[in-house]
Design a protein around this motif. Structure first.
Motif, PDB file in Angstrom:
ATOM      1  N   ALA A 100      23.324  10.565  12.301  1.00  0.00           N
ATOM      2  CA  ALA A 100      22.703  10.401  13.722  1.00  0.00           C
ATOM      3  C   ALA A 100      21.601   9.200  14.319  1.00  0.00           C
ATOM      4  O   ALA A 100      22.059   8.841  14.693  1.00  0.00           O
ATOM      5  CB  ALA A 100      21.610  11.336  14.318  1.00  0.00           C
ATOM      6  N   LEU A 101      21.265   8.469  13.200  1.00  0.00           N
ATOM      7  CA  LEU A 101      20.850   6.717  13.517  1.00  0.00           C
ATOM      8  C   LEU A 101      21.514   6.182  13.671  1.00  0.00           C
ATOM      9  O   LEU A 101      21.812   5.419  14.661  1.00  0.00           O
ATOM     10  CB  LEU A 101      19.966   6.673  12.592  1.00  0.00           C
ATOM     11  CG  LEU A 101      18.628   7.749  12.830  1.00  0.00           C
ATOM     12  CD1 LEU A 101      17.565   7.340  11.653  1.00  0.00           C
ATOM     13  CD2 LEU A 101      17.445   7.246  13.489  1.00  0.00           C
ATOM     14  N   VAL A 102      22.555   6.170  13.324  1.00  0.00           N
ATOM     15  CA  VAL A 102      23.671   5.310  13.108  1.00  0.00           C
ATOM     16  C   VAL A 102      24.679   5.741  14.609  1.00  0.00           C
ATOM     17  O   VAL A 102      24.416   4.322  15.084  1.00  0.00           O
ATOM     18  CB  VAL A 102      24.954   5.178  11.822  1.00  0.00           C
ATOM     19  CG1 VAL A 102      26.023   4.155  11.874  1.00  0.00           C
ATOM     20  CG2 VAL A 102      23.884   4.945  10.459  1.00  0.00           C
ATOM     21  N   PHE A 111      15.414  -1.403  12.178  1.00  0.00           N
ATOM     22  CA  PHE A 111      15.862  -0.315  13.666  1.00  0.00           C
ATOM     23  C   PHE A 111      14.965  -0.686  14.843  1.00  0.00           C
ATOM     24  O   PHE A 111      14.852  -1.761  14.924  1.00  0.00           O
ATOM     25  CB  PHE A 111      14.740   1.267  13.315  1.00  0.00           C
ATOM     26  CG  PHE A 111      14.287   1.952  11.739  1.00  0.00           C
ATOM     27  CD1 PHE A 111      15.068   3.037  11.821  1.00  0.00           C
ATOM     28  CD2 PHE A 111      14.837   0.889  10.534  1.00  0.00           C
ATOM     29  CE1 PHE A 111      15.084   3.609  10.999  1.00  0.00           C
ATOM     30  CE2 PHE A 111      14.584   1.691   9.217  1.00  0.00           C
ATOM     31  CZ  PHE A 111      15.230   3.321   9.455  1.00  0.00           C
ATOM     32  N   SER A 112      16.341  -0.403  15.261  1.00  0.00           N
ATOM     33  CA  SER A 112      15.950  -0.272  16.993  1.00  0.00           C
ATOM     34  C   SER A 112      15.896   0.770  18.163  1.00  0.00           C
ATOM     35  O   SER A 112      15.822   1.973  17.405  1.00  0.00           O
ATOM     36  CB  SER A 112      17.497  -1.097  17.651  1.00  0.00           C
ATOM     37  OG  SER A 112      18.123  -2.063  16.656  1.00  0.00           O
ATOM     38  N   THR A 113      15.897   0.764  19.192  1.00  0.00           N
ATOM     39  CA  THR A 113      15.546   1.440  19.498  1.00  0.00           C
ATOM     40  C   THR A 113      16.651   2.434  20.106  1.00  0.00           C
ATOM     41  O   THR A 113      18.109   1.763  20.282  1.00  0.00           O
ATOM     42  CB  THR A 113      14.734   1.337  21.117  1.00  0.00           C
ATOM     43  OG1 THR A 113      13.700   0.332  21.613  1.00  0.00           O
ATOM     44  CG2 THR A 113      15.012   2.403  22.174  1.00  0.00           C
ATOM     45  N   PRO A 114      16.444   3.662  19.630  1.00  0.00           N
ATOM     46  CA  PRO A 114      18.425   4.827  19.860  1.00  0.00           C
ATOM     47  C   PRO A 114      18.649   4.397  21.824  1.00  0.00           C
ATOM     48  O   PRO A 114      18.039   4.005  22.385  1.00  0.00           O
ATOM     49  CB  PRO A 114      18.377   6.083  19.509  1.00  0.00           C
ATOM     50  CG  PRO A 114      16.575   5.908  19.153  1.00  0.00           C
ATOM     51  CD  PRO A 114      16.314   4.293  19.727  1.00  0.00           C
ATOM     52  N   SER A 115      20.283   4.511  21.468  1.00  0.00           N
ATOM     53  CA  SER A 115      20.699   5.115  23.213  1.00  0.00           C
ATOM     54  C   SER A 115      20.348   6.229  23.728  1.00  0.00           C
ATOM     55  O   SER A 115      19.841   6.107  24.756  1.00  0.00           O
ATOM     56  CB  SER A 115      21.938   4.895  22.927  1.00  0.00           C
ATOM     57  OG  SER A 115      22.395   5.648  22.464  1.00  0.00           O
ATOM     58  N   CYS A 116      19.721   7.448  22.730  1.00  0.00           N
ATOM     59  CA  CYS A 116      19.163   8.781  22.773  1.00  0.00           C
ATOM     60  C   CYS A 116      18.379   9.045  22.188  1.00  0.00           C
ATOM     61  O   CYS A 116      18.713   8.708  20.976  1.00  0.00           O
ATOM     62  CB  CYS A 116      20.253   9.044  23.514  1.00  0.00           C
ATOM     63  SG  CYS A 116      21.782   9.799  21.687  1.00  0.00           S
ATOM     64  N   PRO A 130      11.631  14.924  20.020  1.00  0.00           N
ATOM     65  CA  PRO A 130      12.462  14.013  20.296  1.00  0.00           C
ATOM     66  C   PRO A 130      11.675  12.641  19.862  1.00  0.00           C
ATOM     67  O   PRO A 130      10.744  12.204  20.514  1.00  0.00           O
ATOM     68  CB  PRO A 130      13.013  14.339  21.755  1.00  0.00           C
ATOM     69  CG  PRO A 130      12.044  14.898  22.629  1.00  0.00           C
ATOM     70  CD  PRO A 130      11.244  15.765  21.000  1.00  0.00           C
ATOM     71  N   PHE A 131      12.554  11.571  18.909  1.00  0.00           N
ATOM     72  CA  PHE A 131      11.999  10.217  19.715  1.00  0.00           C
ATOM     73  C   PHE A 131      12.572   8.863  20.193  1.00  0.00           C
ATOM     74  O   PHE A 131      14.153   9.501  19.520  1.00  0.00           O
ATOM     75  CB  PHE A 131      11.401   9.518  17.800  1.00  0.00           C
ATOM     76  CG  PHE A 131      10.104  10.840  16.983  1.00  0.00           C
ATOM     77  CD1 PHE A 131       9.154  10.282  17.724  1.00  0.00           C
ATOM     78  CD2 PHE A 131      10.505  11.952  17.031  1.00  0.00           C
ATOM     79  CE1 PHE A 131       7.949  11.411  17.153  1.00  0.00           C
ATOM     80  CE2 PHE A 131       9.338  13.044  16.533  1.00  0.00           C
ATOM     81  CZ  PHE A 131       8.032  12.384  16.333  1.00  0.00           C
ATOM     82  N   THR A 132      12.325   7.879  19.894  1.00  0.00           N
ATOM     83  CA  THR A 132      13.375   6.594  20.180  1.00  0.00           C
ATOM     84  C   THR A 132      12.377   5.382  20.059  1.00  0.00           C
ATOM     85  O   THR A 132      13.297   4.424  19.935  1.00  0.00           O
ATOM     86  CB  THR A 132      13.530   6.674  22.085  1.00  0.00           C
ATOM     87  OG1 THR A 132      11.896   6.599  22.535  1.00  0.00           O
ATOM     88  CG2 THR A 132      14.283   7.705  22.836  1.00  0.00           C
ATOM     89  N   ALA A 133      10.990   5.557  19.786  1.00  0.00           N
ATOM     90  CA  ALA A 133      10.120   4.167  19.323  1.00  0.00           C
ATOM     91  C   ALA A 133      10.978   4.473  17.781  1.00  0.00           C
ATOM     92  O   ALA A 133      10.644   5.018  16.740  1.00  0.00           O
ATOM     93  CB  ALA A 133       8.742   4.645  19.682  1.00  0.00           C
ATOM     94  N   PRO A 134      11.372   2.997  17.611  1.00  0.00           N
ATOM     95  CA  PRO A 134      11.575   2.427  15.910  1.00  0.00           C
ATOM     96  C   PRO A 134      10.348   3.171  14.869  1.00  0.00           C
ATOM     97  O   PRO A 134      10.908   3.071  13.804  1.00  0.00           O
ATOM     98  CB  PRO A 134      11.821   1.422  16.139  1.00  0.00           C
ATOM     99  CG  PRO A 134      12.703   0.709  17.488  1.00  0.00           C
ATOM    100  CD  PRO A 134      11.537   1.739  18.051  1.00  0.00           C
ATOM    101  N   GLU A 135       9.047   2.612  15.082  1.00  0.00           N
ATOM    102  CA  GLU A 135       7.790   2.595  14.280  1.00  0.00           C
ATOM    103  C   GLU A 135       8.079   3.856  14.169  1.00  0.00           C
ATOM    104  O   GLU A 135       7.270   4.693  12.563  1.00  0.00           O
ATOM    105  CB  GLU A 135       7.011   2.659  14.913  1.00  0.00           C
ATOM    106  CG  GLU A 135       6.760   0.260  14.723  1.00  0.00           C
ATOM    107  CD  GLU A 135       7.436   0.364  13.093  1.00  0.00           C
ATOM    108  OE1 GLU A 135       6.941   0.365  12.057  1.00  0.00           O
ATOM    109  OE2 GLU A 135       8.355  -0.914  13.538  1.00  0.00           O
TER     110      GLU A 135
END
Length: 290
Positions: A92-94, A214-219, A229-234
């Motif tokens: 999912a992360l990729v 890690f980058s910020t995901p598109s969703c 739900p998370f979008t922050a890389p840390e």
């Protein structure tokens, strides 16, 4: 909104990914890159190996990851949200762009090795419990003295997997049956995944995750440890590290995605296990395979 979900260990089958490799040039390139990164031809085992050969942890986890990710990357998909079951979280992360293919594969390989080592340090196992309320299963796990037993996978209502010491699981299965479980049966796995017994693996994997970009995901990615739900890389990193010793909250993840607007779930990868679980969690929801 469209949710894309990715399966974990157990979804593998002999011949997996062969049609992808033979029918798509980009897929072939990615598979060959994977052989290079892993240092052995995993494609030979995936395409021609036996079910027994595919069951080795150092093969199973990268194989399921590769099948899922390469299928998704060679399809035209645009997810509004993603989630993965255990190992599937890396896929999912990729697909959401939080991790690149190469780094994720290295982490998956490291995870498999670390889990294998942890299994050798702490001989342990898992069992599936069917037909009991989650709260009852948790209560029985907590009641077992001198042995570690915990809830490990909340797969769907009435289907919970527990993890623990070999003796603890044996005692727990008897108690679950006495409490009215339809079934309580040990699973053919090498250890107590998603339990405190995986602490040696968590420590090893934590160092590798901390050293990966890690980058910020598109969703948003709905993560196993708390179904949020998370979008922050840390945050994503911290949750991924905690995942090895924490339960997979799959029921709660699917419920949260539906509450946030998911109307269709598409499973990317081998098998149809997650489609079945989504239907058991919320029957009206539309499901499909990629």
């Amino acid at each position: 909104m469209n949710a894309y979900v990715f399966p974990g260990q157990g979804a593998q089958f002999p011949g997996m990914g062969k049609d992808l490799y033979e029918g798509n040039e980009k897929a072939k390139e990615l598979f060959e890159k994977a052989n290079e990164i892993l240092g052995f031809r995993i494609t030979d085992i995936m395409f021609e190996g036996t079910a027994e050969e595919l069951k080795q942890t150092n093969v199973t986890q990268p194989a399921v990851f590769l099948h899922s990710v390469i299928l998704a990357l060679t399809s035209d998909i645009n997810p509004d949200m993603v989630a993965g079951h255990s190992l599937g979280e890396f896929s999912a992360l990729v697909v959401s762009g939080a991790l690149n293919f190469e780094d994720a594969l290295r982490l998956v390989s490291k995870r498999a090795e670390a889990m294998q080592k942890a299994c050798e340090i702490n001989p342990s196992t898992m069992a599936a419990v069917l037909g009991l309320e989650d709260a009852k299963v948790e209560e029985i796990c907590a009641s077992i003295e001198d042995e570690l037993v915990v809830a490990a996978n909340y797969n769907c209502p009435g289907q919970l997997v527990i993890s623990g010491s070999n003796k603890g699981i044996e005692i727990a299965c008897e108690k679950m049956k006495e409490a009215g479980a339809k079934r309580a049966l040990p699973l053919p796995v090498g250890g107590a995944f998603h339990s405190p017994l995986m602490e040696p693996a968590r420590e090893e994997l934590a160092a590798a995750i901390e050293g990966t970009t890690f980058s910020t995901p598109s969703c948003p990615i709905y993560q196993n440890v708390n179904a949020q739900p998370f979008t922050a890389p840390e945050d994503i990193k911290a949750n991924l590290i905690a995942q090895l010793t924490s339960p997979v909250r799959w029921t709660q993840s699917v419920q949260a995605m539906i509450a946030d607007g998911a109307v269709k779930f598409t499973e990317c990868g081998p098998g149809k296990v997650l489609q079945g679980l989504v239907k058991k969690i919320n029957r009206p929801t539309e499901v499909a395979g990629l």
